[in-house]
Scaffold this active site. Sequence first.
Site, mmCIF file in Angstrom:
data_model
loop_
_atom_site.group_PDB
_atom_site.id
_atom_site.type_symbol
_atom_site.label_atom_id
_atom_site.label_comp_id
_atom_site.label_asym_id
_atom_site.label_seq_id
_atom_site.Cartn_x
_atom_site.Cartn_y
_atom_site.Cartn_z
ATOM 1 N N LYS A 182 0.842 -1.213 0.000
ATOM 2 C CA LYS A 182 0.000 0.000 0.000
ATOM 3 C C LYS A 182 0.868 1.251 0.000
ATOM 4 O O LYS A 182 0.666 2.164 -0.808
ATOM 5 C CB LYS A 182 -0.901 -0.031 1.235
ATOM 6 C CG LYS A 182 -1.454 1.319 1.662
ATOM 7 C CD LYS A 182 -2.240 1.177 2.958
ATOM 8 C CE LYS A 182 -2.612 2.508 3.573
ATOM 9 N NZ LYS A 182 -1.501 3.186 4.277
ATOM 10 N N ASN A 183 1.852 1.289 0.897
ATOM 11 C CA ASN A 183 2.638 2.518 1.055
ATOM 12 C C ASN A 183 3.663 2.731 -0.056
ATOM 13 O O ASN A 183 4.295 3.782 -0.124
ATOM 14 C CB ASN A 183 3.323 2.537 2.423
ATOM 15 C CG ASN A 183 2.321 2.741 3.536
ATOM 16 O OD1 ASN A 183 1.140 2.992 3.273
ATOM 17 N ND2 ASN A 183 2.779 2.625 4.772
ATOM 18 N N ARG A 198 -4.937 10.405 3.454
ATOM 19 C CA ARG A 198 -3.868 11.348 3.733
ATOM 20 C C ARG A 198 -2.897 11.434 2.555
ATOM 21 O O ARG A 198 -2.291 12.465 2.300
ATOM 22 C CB ARG A 198 -3.127 10.893 4.992
ATOM 23 C CG ARG A 198 -1.958 11.782 5.336
ATOM 24 C CD ARG A 198 -1.392 11.481 6.689
ATOM 25 N NE ARG A 198 -0.113 12.140 6.886
ATOM 26 C CZ ARG A 198 0.024 13.386 7.302
ATOM 27 N NH1 ARG A 198 -1.028 14.107 7.569
ATOM 28 N NH2 ARG A 198 1.219 13.909 7.451
ATOM 29 N N CYS A 212 -6.267 8.000 8.658
ATOM 30 C CA CYS A 212 -6.571 7.425 9.969
ATOM 31 C C CYS A 212 -6.486 8.465 11.074
ATOM 32 O O CYS A 212 -5.668 9.373 11.018
ATOM 33 C CB CYS A 212 -5.561 6.330 10.283
ATOM 34 S SG CYS A 212 -6.011 4.735 9.641
ATOM 35 N N ARG A 238 -1.106 14.531 12.849
ATOM 36 C CA ARG A 238 -0.632 14.398 11.469
ATOM 37 C C ARG A 238 -0.569 15.739 10.732
ATOM 38 O O ARG A 238 -1.266 15.965 9.743
ATOM 39 C CB ARG A 238 -1.488 13.399 10.700
ATOM 40 C CG ARG A 238 -1.510 12.063 11.376
ATOM 41 C CD ARG A 238 -2.083 10.991 10.522
ATOM 42 N NE ARG A 238 -1.054 10.316 9.759
ATOM 43 C CZ ARG A 238 -1.244 9.186 9.095
ATOM 44 N NH1 ARG A 238 -2.386 8.626 9.077
ATOM 45 N NH2 ARG A 238 -0.265 8.642 8.429
ATOM 46 N N PRO A 239 0.249 16.663 11.216
ATOM 47 C CA PRO A 239 0.401 17.931 10.513
ATOM 48 C C PRO A 239 1.099 17.739 9.162
ATOM 49 O O PRO A 239 1.646 16.667 8.899
ATOM 50 C CB PRO A 239 1.272 18.755 11.462
ATOM 51 C CG PRO A 239 1.957 17.780 12.336
ATOM 52 C CD PRO A 239 1.124 16.530 12.372
ATOM 53 N N ILE A 240 1.075 18.767 8.340
ATOM 54 C CA ILE A 240 1.734 18.659 7.031
ATOM 55 C C ILE A 240 2.818 19.725 6.876
ATOM 56 O O ILE A 240 3.236 20.045 5.770
ATOM 57 C CB ILE A 240 0.711 18.750 5.873
ATOM 58 C CG1 ILE A 240 -0.129 20.032 6.003
ATOM 59 C CG2 ILE A 240 -0.180 17.536 5.818
ATOM 60 C CD1 ILE A 240 -0.910 20.329 4.756
ATOM 61 N N ASP A 241 3.263 20.270 8.025
ATOM 62 C CA ASP A 241 4.262 21.342 7.973
ATOM 63 C C ASP A 241 5.530 20.940 7.219
ATOM 64 O O ASP A 241 6.112 21.742 6.486
ATOM 65 C CB ASP A 241 4.611 21.812 9.398
ATOM 66 C CG ASP A 241 5.030 20.664 10.302
ATOM 67 O OD1 ASP A 241 4.412 19.590 10.209
ATOM 68 O OD2 ASP A 241 5.982 20.829 11.083
ATOM 69 N N LEU A 242 5.949 19.674 7.352
ATOM 70 C CA LEU A 242 7.196 19.268 6.696
ATOM 71 C C LEU A 242 7.013 19.200 5.173
ATOM 72 O O LEU A 242 7.926 19.537 4.412
ATOM 73 C CB LEU A 242 7.676 17.924 7.241
ATOM 74 C CG LEU A 242 8.040 17.938 8.729
ATOM 75 C CD1 LEU A 242 8.267 16.528 9.262
ATOM 76 C CD2 LEU A 242 9.292 18.793 8.961
ATOM 77 N N ASP A 260 3.474 0.935 11.913
ATOM 78 C CA ASP A 260 2.323 0.249 11.297
ATOM 79 C C ASP A 260 2.171 -1.201 11.766
ATOM 80 O O ASP A 260 1.199 -1.861 11.405
ATOM 81 C CB ASP A 260 2.440 0.276 9.767
ATOM 82 C CG ASP A 260 2.109 1.650 9.207
ATOM 83 O OD1 ASP A 260 1.653 2.506 9.975
ATOM 84 O OD2 ASP A 260 2.310 1.861 7.987
ATOM 85 N N ARG A 305 -8.997 -0.410 4.002
ATOM 86 C CA ARG A 305 -8.121 0.651 3.482
ATOM 87 C C ARG A 305 -6.746 0.096 3.123
ATOM 88 O O ARG A 305 -6.083 0.607 2.204
ATOM 89 C CB ARG A 305 -7.939 1.766 4.523
ATOM 90 C CG ARG A 305 -9.136 2.666 4.717
ATOM 91 C CD ARG A 305 -8.732 3.925 5.462
ATOM 92 N NE ARG A 305 -7.429 4.362 4.997
ATOM 93 C CZ ARG A 305 -6.470 4.827 5.780
ATOM 94 N NH1 ARG A 305 -6.654 4.956 7.059
ATOM 95 N NH2 ARG A 305 -5.308 5.191 5.255
#
Length: 413
Positions: free
Chosen positions: A17-18, A87, A111, A116-120, A300, A392
């Site tokens: 998946k990933n 995500r 999930c 789970r920020p997206i700053d990076l 995971d 998922r």
Amino acid sequence: MRGGEKLQGQVRLEGAKNAVLPILAASLLPQGDTVIRDCPDIRDVHAMAGILQKLGCRCQWEKGVMRIENGGLRHWEMPDELSKQIRSSIFLLGPILGRLRRATVTYPGGCEIGLRPIDLHLKGLRALGVKIVEDGGVIYCDGKNMRSGDVYFDYPSVGATENVMMAAALLPGVTTIHHGAREPEIEDLQNFLNAMGGKVRGAGTQRIEVEGVEKLHGAAYAPIPDRIAAGTLLCAAAVTGGEVELTNIRPWDLIPVTEKLKEMGCSVSEEYGRVLLSAPGRLRAFSCLQTQPHPGFPTDMQAQMLAISCTAEGTSVIVENVFENRLAHVADLCRMGAEIRVSGRTAVVTGVEKLHGMHVTARDLRGGAALVLAALNAQGESVVENAALIDRGYSHLENTLKNLGAQIERIEM
Ligand code: UD1
């Protein structure tokens, strides 16, 4: 489902998946079609294909092979509803910017396992000259002045590393990612970009160099097999005292997991493309499991290991370092009879002889799989609600387990 059967048999793994999700995103980059083999039939892949189609691509999916024709790519605005579902929609920013120099996305979903920020992601794209404005949950990216450069991550985020790799693939000059993620899926994305004519090196180390090329061409590619699906099935064999052989697998990707399973008393034999696990009558507790970025223990697999430690002899300690809210499965495991104490990100599990069947609810993808594992070894009947969350990341988990001898069926509600 009814617990108590020893699982036995063989399973062939599909693409991870990933690995598949970023590869599908990268399929926006070439001038030409891409063909992805071993594509798992999971909800996140359906959602990603749905987004690609809304962007103007054509996705045909037959017998595990997906063909993506991106000749119609016109739209730079990602559809709101679908983006909220996964995500991974966030790392479409990189390839859309790479192709169209403009992108808009709503804050992504996925999930509920932490903030789970997206700053990076945004920091990485800004370092490549992208102008970003965030307004009311929508992120507007203007890539008119994009250029290659140096990107430093103070944490090795998997998605942010992938996003920058894709954004940089078509930029003139060399982009260097310092302290990037080292997961096997990053290396797989590098291999896919290079199969399309890209010039990426260093993935698997903390310094990745992306030398931009003028254009990429289409390619056919088979992503690496799913180490998390594999680990979950090994846990299923372990917790039921069974014996399972996995094929189409890269044993070295699973070392953190197989080492823990050996510590629990399982015998594991590995050869190229194959892992065989044989479990004792009762598992032993492990000393301490701490999740870390690769090559540490994968977050995971934390929930699944926690579930199987519930009936292991002795006390196991688990520390979740990657996500701040990834122990939601504990409450339901306790209702099944497990003895678990949680303090902050640490769970201390005192093994009990048996769990009992219960009506439980999946709260996130891997936590849901963990509840299924617990139910495989519980006395009596269990119902795991919200199985759509498990879909998922696992393709028809109930069928795979049934083929191994589990008493399990899907109830459509
Ligand atoms: C990917 C995987 C997911 C896995 C995770 C960690 C995919 C599709 N998903 O998720 O299954 O659990 O890696 O191995 O590949 N963070 C920030 N700011 C950011 C980005 C991340 O603070 O901009 C934090 C996250 O909140 C989290 C940690 O970094 O606490 C790890 O996240 P990251 O490595 O980015 O995971 P994902 O790419 O979302």
